[in-house]
Write an enzyme that holds these catalytic residues in place. Sequence first.
Site: not given
Length: 355
Positions: A46, A256
């Site tokens: 991420d 997401e």
Amino acid sequence: MFDINTKKKLMLPFLFIVAVNASVSVAQSKKEFLTEPLIKNIYTADPSAHVFNGKIYIYPSHDIDAGIPENDNGDHFAMRDYHIFSMNDIGGPVTDHGVALDIKDIPWAGRQLWAPDAAYKNGIYYLYFPVKDKNDIFRIGVATSKNPSGPFKAEPNPIPGSFSIDPAVFTDTDGKTYMYFGGIWGGQLQRWATGKYNANGSKTDLQQDNAPALSCKVALLKPNMKEFAGKVKDVVIVDDAGKPLLGKDHDRRFFEGSWMHKYQGKYYFTYSTGDTHFLCYAVGNNPLGPFTYKGVFMKPVQGWTTHHSIIAFKGKWYIFYHDTELSGKTHLRNIKMIELHHNKDGSIQLIDPFK
């Protein structure tokens, strides 16, 4: 009792995980990766990248093997702290600045310190992070430092009105700063569908295939960068006819991992489709949208999904992302980067993470 169609839908997340895990070994044996992991001594994911003081700073998750079985809530993603990394140049060495924030130093935190982001304003650096509170509800917190590499000190409470995961913070050329956030399934966004948290809500999505898809959220931040300046709004993605994407459109709808960058006066909202593993982009005329879907710009990586960031550095654009080259396991990831190209018409060239 559930009818057979409902049962099939509830099985989809499990089937996706099985399929992805099976595809990992196939990808490892048959494909060469496009680029090397930036960090190999710990697992990272991420990656939110920013340029501060002429250097690239990367704010990733720190994956660990907590021994928790995989499930649709993402309990196996049991991260507990953040390391911050920096690079002086593309291709140069990556510096690990150590632990910048630990879950034990967040007064309101319960568990699962997921994907963060960072921002700078008025001499202060801000680290935004999602973590479940002591009631097991994801909220978004903020921590501050006078140094982009930390250490960061967390505020005593989460941002009022915040929920779900994946904060992505964008400061426009007019100085206004916005936070984009949200993720379905384990990210709990579907539990806020009515505007209030429903712990007994769907574990995956709303399962309303012909209704508009769940939206990412956006909020203007106050100048203090610690509070929302108004109501949280939907980030609406529409097709070429101006109609919102539907819940059944798993190849295009938001799941997401959102990000915002501005190119030639246009706002590029980029995001992951999650269970179908694409990175897509939609373009709008202002940071609040609506955004018109334009296409896929990165094919699926090895692993469950990807979570990215896009920055400009020394006249070129780069995407930071992750896959599972080092471990072959969906919850133990490694971050990577590659140059990203905009075409003359503003479209983004498609990236294949394999050679």
